[in-house]
Design a protein around this motif. Sequence first.
Motif, PDB file in Angstrom:
ATOM      1  N   ASP A  53      11.778   2.982  -9.169  1.00  0.00           N
ATOM      2  CA  ASP A  53      10.907   3.165  -8.009  1.00  0.00           C
ATOM      3  C   ASP A  53       9.606   3.863  -8.419  1.00  0.00           C
ATOM      4  OD1 ASP A  53       9.728   4.323  -5.550  1.00  0.00           O
ATOM      5  OD2 ASP A  53      11.573   3.623  -4.615  1.00  0.00           O
ATOM      6  N   PRO A  54       8.463   3.385  -7.911  1.00  0.00           N
ATOM      7  CA  PRO A  54       7.192   4.060  -8.205  1.00  0.00           C
ATOM      8  C   PRO A  54       7.156   5.503  -7.688  1.00  0.00           C
ATOM      9  CG  PRO A  54       6.807   1.945  -7.113  1.00  0.00           C
ATOM     10  CD  PRO A  54       8.275   2.167  -7.144  1.00  0.00           C
ATOM     11  N   ASP A  55       7.981   5.810  -6.685  1.00  0.00           N
ATOM     12  CA  ASP A  55       8.104   7.190  -6.221  1.00  0.00           C
ATOM     13  C   ASP A  55       8.951   7.918  -7.266  1.00  0.00           C
ATOM     14  OD1 ASP A  55       8.870   9.619  -5.115  1.00  0.00           O
ATOM     15  OD2 ASP A  55       9.240   8.807  -3.110  1.00  0.00           O
ATOM     16  N   ARG A  56       8.287   8.529  -8.232  1.00  0.00           N
ATOM     17  CA  ARG A  56       8.977   9.128  -9.367  1.00  0.00           C
ATOM     18  C   ARG A  56       9.868  10.300  -8.970  1.00  0.00           C
ATOM     19  NH1 ARG A  56      10.336   5.586 -11.607  1.00  0.00           N
ATOM     20  NH2 ARG A  56      11.022   6.889 -13.304  1.00  0.00           N
ATOM     21  N   ASP A  57       9.548  10.983  -7.854  1.00  0.00           N
ATOM     22  CA  ASP A  57      10.426  12.063  -7.395  1.00  0.00           C
ATOM     23  C   ASP A  57      11.756  11.492  -6.903  1.00  0.00           C
ATOM     24  OD1 ASP A  57       8.598  14.068  -8.015  1.00  0.00           O
ATOM     25  OD2 ASP A  57       7.681  14.016  -6.018  1.00  0.00           O
ATOM     26  N   VAL A  75      27.307  -1.154 -13.966  1.00  0.00           N
ATOM     27  CA  VAL A  75      26.032  -0.785 -13.343  1.00  0.00           C
ATOM     28  C   VAL A  75      25.871  -1.449 -11.981  1.00  0.00           C
ATOM     29  CG1 VAL A  75      23.526  -0.753 -13.627  1.00  0.00           C
ATOM     30  CG2 VAL A  75      25.013  -0.622 -15.647  1.00  0.00           C
ATOM     31  N   PRO A  76      25.871  -0.659 -10.912  1.00  0.00           N
ATOM     32  CA  PRO A  76      25.586  -1.250  -9.603  1.00  0.00           C
ATOM     33  C   PRO A  76      24.143  -1.748  -9.552  1.00  0.00           C
ATOM     34  CG  PRO A  76      25.890   1.135  -9.425  1.00  0.00           C
ATOM     35  CD  PRO A  76      26.116   0.766 -10.849  1.00  0.00           C
ATOM     36  N   ARG A  77      23.956  -2.910  -8.984  1.00  0.00           N
ATOM     37  CA  ARG A  77      22.636  -3.537  -8.919  1.00  0.00           C
ATOM     38  C   ARG A  77      21.593  -2.622  -8.286  1.00  0.00           C
ATOM     39  NH1 ARG A  77      23.495  -9.202  -7.082  1.00  0.00           N
ATOM     40  NH2 ARG A  77      24.288  -9.267  -9.191  1.00  0.00           N
ATOM     41  N   ALA A  78      22.021  -1.764  -7.360  1.00  0.00           N
ATOM     42  CA  ALA A  78      21.088  -0.878  -6.662  1.00  0.00           C
ATOM     43  C   ALA A  78      20.518   0.209  -7.583  1.00  0.00           C
ATOM     44  CB  ALA A  78      21.782  -0.221  -5.469  1.00  0.00           C
ATOM     45  N   LEU A  79      21.239   0.579  -8.624  1.00  0.00           N
ATOM     46  CA  LEU A  79      20.818   1.709  -9.462  1.00  0.00           C
ATOM     47  C   LEU A  79      19.485   1.472 -10.172  1.00  0.00           C
ATOM     48  CD1 LEU A  79      21.433   4.539 -10.574  1.00  0.00           C
ATOM     49  CD2 LEU A  79      22.712   3.420 -12.410  1.00  0.00           C
ATOM     50  N   THR A 103      22.362   7.038  -3.760  1.00  0.00           N
ATOM     51  CA  THR A 103      21.442   6.705  -2.668  1.00  0.00           C
ATOM     52  C   THR A 103      21.088   7.938  -1.847  1.00  0.00           C
ATOM     53  OG1 THR A 103      22.291   4.444  -2.588  1.00  0.00           O
ATOM     54  CG2 THR A 103      21.103   5.231  -0.644  1.00  0.00           C
ATOM     55  N   ARG A 104      22.088   8.784  -1.557  1.00  0.00           N
ATOM     56  CA  ARG A 104      21.804  10.024  -0.797  1.00  0.00           C
ATOM     57  C   ARG A 104      20.787  10.884  -1.547  1.00  0.00           C
ATOM     58  NH1 ARG A 104      27.193   9.695   0.328  1.00  0.00           N
ATOM     59  NH2 ARG A 104      27.794  11.113  -1.362  1.00  0.00           N
ATOM     60  N   ALA A 105      20.980  11.049  -2.845  1.00  0.00           N
ATOM     61  CA  ALA A 105      20.036  11.849  -3.633  1.00  0.00           C
ATOM     62  C   ALA A 105      18.654  11.193  -3.656  1.00  0.00           C
ATOM     63  CB  ALA A 105      20.567  12.011  -5.056  1.00  0.00           C
ATOM     64  N   TYR A 106      18.623   9.900  -3.834  1.00  0.00           N
ATOM     65  CA  TYR A 106      17.367   9.136  -3.887  1.00  0.00           C
ATOM     66  C   TYR A 106      16.585   9.281  -2.573  1.00  0.00           C
ATOM     67  CZ  TYR A 106      14.574   4.798  -3.813  1.00  0.00           C
ATOM     68  OH  TYR A 106      13.575   3.881  -3.698  1.00  0.00           O
ATOM     69  N   GLU A 107      17.288   9.208  -1.448  1.00  0.00           N
ATOM     70  CA  GLU A 107      16.628   9.248  -0.149  1.00  0.00           C
ATOM     71  C   GLU A 107      16.352  10.659   0.363  1.00  0.00           C
ATOM     72  OE1 GLU A 107      19.250   6.866   2.267  1.00  0.00           O
ATOM     73  OE2 GLU A 107      18.367   4.988   1.541  1.00  0.00           O
ATOM     74  N   ALA A 108      16.930  11.666  -0.270  1.00  0.00           N
ATOM     75  CA  ALA A 108      16.738  13.048   0.175  1.00  0.00           C
ATOM     76  C   ALA A 108      15.266  13.436   0.049  1.00  0.00           C
ATOM     77  CB  ALA A 108      17.596  13.996  -0.661  1.00  0.00           C
ATOM     78  N   ALA A 112      13.026   8.581  -7.783  1.00  0.00           N
ATOM     79  CA  ALA A 112      13.697   8.052  -8.962  1.00  0.00           C
ATOM     80  C   ALA A 112      14.365   9.169  -9.756  1.00  0.00           C
ATOM     81  CB  ALA A 112      12.699   7.293  -9.840  1.00  0.00           C
ATOM     82  N   SER A 113      13.704  10.299  -9.875  1.00  0.00           N
ATOM     83  CA  SER A 113      14.255  11.440 -10.599  1.00  0.00           C
ATOM     84  C   SER A 113      15.502  11.984  -9.901  1.00  0.00           C
ATOM     85  CB  SER A 113      13.196  12.538 -10.721  1.00  0.00           C
ATOM     86  OG  SER A 113      13.730  13.656 -11.381  1.00  0.00           O
ATOM     87  N   ARG A 114      15.473  12.059  -8.579  1.00  0.00           N
ATOM     88  CA  ARG A 114      16.654  12.523  -7.831  1.00  0.00           C
ATOM     89  C   ARG A 114      17.831  11.574  -8.055  1.00  0.00           C
ATOM     90  NH1 ARG A 114      12.610  13.321  -3.990  1.00  0.00           N
ATOM     91  NH2 ARG A 114      13.315  11.503  -2.784  1.00  0.00           N
ATOM     92  N   ALA A 115      17.563  10.272  -8.063  1.00  0.00           N
ATOM     93  CA  ALA A 115      18.620   9.294  -8.323  1.00  0.00           C
ATOM     94  C   ALA A 115      19.168   9.475  -9.739  1.00  0.00           C
ATOM     95  CB  ALA A 115      18.087   7.877  -8.134  1.00  0.00           C
ATOM     96  N   MET A 116      18.287   9.664 -10.706  1.00  0.00           N
ATOM     97  CA  MET A 116      18.703   9.864 -12.097  1.00  0.00           C
ATOM     98  C   MET A 116      19.558  11.121 -12.233  1.00  0.00           C
ATOM     99  SD  MET A 116      18.770   9.041 -15.296  1.00  0.00           S
ATOM    100  CE  MET A 116      17.469   7.918 -15.757  1.00  0.00           C
ATOM    101  N   GLN A 117      19.123  12.209 -11.630  1.00  0.00           N
ATOM    102  CA  GLN A 117      19.887  13.460 -11.726  1.00  0.00           C
ATOM    103  C   GLN A 117      21.272  13.317 -11.109  1.00  0.00           C
ATOM    104  OE1 GLN A 117      19.050  16.073 -13.638  1.00  0.00           O
ATOM    105  NE2 GLN A 117      17.418  14.654 -14.205  1.00  0.00           N
ATOM    106  N   ALA A 118      21.378  12.594 -10.009  1.00  0.00           N
ATOM    107  CA  ALA A 118      22.689  12.359  -9.386  1.00  0.00           C
ATOM    108  C   ALA A 118      23.560  11.513 -10.313  1.00  0.00           C
ATOM    109  CB  ALA A 118      22.515  11.672  -8.032  1.00  0.00           C
ATOM    110  N   MET A 119      22.995  10.450 -10.863  1.00  0.00           N
ATOM    111  CA  MET A 119      23.739   9.562 -11.741  1.00  0.00           C
ATOM    112  C   MET A 119      24.231  10.292 -12.989  1.00  0.00           C
ATOM    113  SD  MET A 119      23.437   7.420 -14.739  1.00  0.00           S
ATOM    114  CE  MET A 119      21.718   7.643 -15.071  1.00  0.00           C
ATOM    115  N   LEU A 120      23.436  11.186 -13.532  1.00  0.00           N
ATOM    116  CA  LEU A 120      23.805  11.910 -14.747  1.00  0.00           C
ATOM    117  C   LEU A 120      25.033  12.806 -14.558  1.00  0.00           C
ATOM    118  CD1 LEU A 120      20.282  12.851 -16.159  1.00  0.00           C
ATOM    119  CD2 LEU A 120      21.913  11.200 -17.116  1.00  0.00           C
ATOM    120  N   LYS A 121      25.362  13.122 -13.328  1.00  0.00           N
ATOM    121  CA  LYS A 121      26.523  13.970 -13.039  1.00  0.00           C
ATOM    122  C   LYS A 121      27.789  13.148 -12.795  1.00  0.00           C
ATOM    123  CE  LYS A 121      23.563  17.458 -11.018  1.00  0.00           C
ATOM    124  NZ  LYS A 121      22.888  17.808  -9.784  1.00  0.00           N
TER     125      LYS A 121
END
Length: 162
Positions: free
Chosen positions: A128-132, A118-122, A153-158, A134-143
């Motif tokens: 993140d309180p910004d649930r959108d 687990v990378p510390r950044a994940l 990070t790219r998905a999270y920041e998009a 956080a959700s983008r990060a989760m969806q990227a990680m699940l793949k």
Amino acid sequence: MAKITPCLWFNYQAEEAAKFYVSLLPHSHIDKVVRSPADNPSTRAGAVLTVEFTLAGQPFIGLNGGPQFPFTEAVSFSIDCEDQAEVDRLWEALTRGGGSPGPCGWLKDRFGLSWQIVPRALPKMLEDPDRDAASRAMQAMLKMGKIDIAGVTRAYEARPSA
């Protein structure tokens, strides 16, 4: 001595596993090897019975118990990784020689033990309180199998297009 020490049941590979694990992380070492007495009915006299080792400051016991109780994913060890280089190094080492990659940062090593790399950044992104975001990060990680910090990070920041 620690109040609680995990005991890992190995198929007669406890010493090999302990030596391998302590080679991977700082603050790790073999503490004691206990050999079987002559009157032990489960193994030959002098064979390794248990290995006490410390892994990243956490004590463990490896028991040479035989094939009766293999590891399952019901128990895994999570490693907090500083950066992608540490994720890559541990992923490569733990899957080498018969280990197998799994989804979402999980893998099994050649002894059958499950690990979460687990990378510390994940978790920071997923909490993140910004649930959108956080959700983008989760969806990227699940793949992913091995976690790619830059990809998450790219998905999270998009930002969604308007």
